[in-house]
Design a protein around this motif. Structure first.
Motif: not given
Length: 492
Positions: A359, A408, A411, A418
């Motif tokens: 991420n 972000v 998730y 994403t």
């Protein structure tokens, strides 16, 4: 990024050790960055030091109400007398958060302090050293074996082997589906005691003719303690043209940092400029390993944000967390590389630190980073550890979440929806890890050569499977420890 944070069943977990005595107060706060040790002196619970089940339940409730990320969703009206285990009581207390999809069952749990710390320090396990999985058609396939484990060392069992029958003795051999349905399979595949034996009839995969098997063999496996290499000496590091491939099994041991640095030294020597990171079964581990891995991948990003931690009110209130404590930054490290394209191979067993690492890169790489394989598990929240030393209890409680530089972080359905680029590919267990012909690796190499245009996108549901469908069940020990969950993947 040298945090004393610790990622296990969840996305990230801060190691907050109780420092004895029963007096309250704090030492260093749970930091997101910087060197140094330290932990937290846990305030003594009003339930005292009794280790009765009722006292431990009271301690769990008090701790959750103080430190849980969503304290208003702790159902303190639940009658503790209705639950015979701490874990079932925890699940009942947190049911409102599960219902709102802000958390998942199993993310908060109690484990032995002694056992957890021993496994983390030593990276030792005591079973047969393999990843058996029910694949399509109820075939029990070995997805991976570990070099020092009994399955590989004693019998040469390797990836892709088909387990036809198992039993405690040759006379009691039965097919795996029958053993699964009668509740004996897990004990046979993951014995709890050193020296326990299981007889296995299996067929090795024929790598020269993928999808075929060699003649059956019957062997007796004896469980023994073994050490795990986070990066396999057989296939953990490969150079494929200008692409460096690295497979990390677990983040749950600090020696992963040394092995990763060695891998990147090899990449630097070979002059690679693209990296494939294989995390397909990696359920998490230590945050500082994820941060070190991020540093190795991020030459040119030094000083940029790796992740930001959003803590519960209880942590903020008790541990004096500053704004600086919340943020992790990429840092310069030896053997650091600047890849022009980066791919992460994942499955629905890729969780916690695996997701934290992947991420971190979309804000900087955009379409030059891809998720390859199938969707990740979705551990978007993190835990701290609160110890009740008198009872050898460590409560890992969800107390924060992390976000990347674009904010972000939620998730819970995995990273697929994403991520800037996703490339769907199967986990091809008919070929070895590290083999350029293997479907997920081949897809990652195609992406490296052709970019986004060559990919068939995955969706948030594309990698998710259910036990009811029995299309794929990755098996794991009963009541797994922190390190076992990090190695075999999160609980269902």
């Amino acid at each position: 990024m040298r945090a004393d944070k610790f990622l296990g069943l969840v996305l990230a977990s801060t190691m907050l050790a109780s420092c004895g005595g029963g007096s309250g107060g704090t030492t260093t706060p749970p930091r997101s960055g910087g060197d140094g040790g330290g932990g937290v002196v846990t305030p003594p619970p009003t339930s005292g030091t009794s280790c009765s089940l009722s006292a431990r339940k009271e301690w769990v409730l008090e701790t959750l109400k103080e430190y849980y990320l969503y304290p208003d969703l702790v159902d303190d009206t639940v009658n503790p007398d209705n639950y015979t285990t701490l874990q079932s009581y925890i699940e009942a207390l947190l049911a409102p958060a599960y219902a709102q999809k802000l958390d998942k069952a199993g993310f908060t749990y109690v484990r032995s302090i002694e056992e957890e710390e021993a496994q983390i320090a030593n990276a030792t396990y005591q079973d047969f050293g393999w990843r058996p999985s029910f694949e399509a058609g109820n075939a029990l396939i070995v997805l991976e074996t570990f070099e020092n484990g009994p399955a590989y060392k004693q019998a040469g069992i390797d990836r892709g082997a088909l387990i036809k029958r198992v039993g405690r003795t040759a006379a009691t051999l039965t097919d795996p589906v029958t053993a699964y349905n009668n509740g004996t399979l897990i004990d046979l595949l993951f014995p709890a005691e050193d020296g326990a034996q299981t007889v296995v009839e299996f067929q090795p995969a024929d790598y020269s003719n993928p999808g075929s098997y060699l003649p059956a063999q019957t062997v007796t496996l004896t469980a023994s303690e073994y050490s795990l290499d986070p990066v396999s000496k057989r296939y953990g590091v490969e150079v494929i043209g200008n692409v460096g491939y690295v497979n990390l099994r677990t983040f749950a041991t600090s020696n992963a940092k040394t092995q990763l640095s060695s891998a990147f030294a090899e990449f630097n020597s070979a002059g690679v400029d693209q990296i494939v990171v294989d995390l397909r079964y990696n359920g998490g581990g230590l945050v500082d390993v994820a941060e070190h891995f991020g540093d190795l991948l991020s030459e040119g990003l030094n000083g940029e944000l790796f992740s930001e931690t959003i803590y519960s009110d209880g942590v903020l209130r008790n541990y004096n967390v500053t704004e600086a404590d919340k943020k992790e930054y990429f840092q310069t490290t030896t053997q650091q590389l600047q890849p022009n394209r980066l791919a992460f191979i994942t499955t629905d067993r890729s969780a916690s630190a695996s997701e934290l690492l992947a991420n971190a890169f979309p804000p900087y790489f955009g379409d030059n980073t891809a998720l390859v394989g199938s969707n990740t598990y979705g551990k978007a929240v993190g835990q701290i550890a609160i110890d009740r030393e008198a009872c050898d209890d460590r409560l890992r409680v969800i107390a924060f979440k992390t976000v990347n530089a674009d904010g972000v972080g939620d998730y819970f359905d995995g990273l697929a929806d994403t991520y800037p680029v996703t490339c769907r590919a199967p986990d091809d267990y008919t070929l070895p890890m590290g083999d350029a012909r293997e479907d997920s690796i081949a897809e990652a190499l195609d992406y490296m050569a052709g970019g986004k245009a060559v990919c068939t996108p995955m969706s948030a549901s594309s990698g998710q499977t259910t036990l009811a469908k029995r299309e794929k069940i990755i098996l794991m020990p009963k009541n797994p420890t922190f390190a076992e969950q990090a190695l075999y993947g999160p609980l269902r």
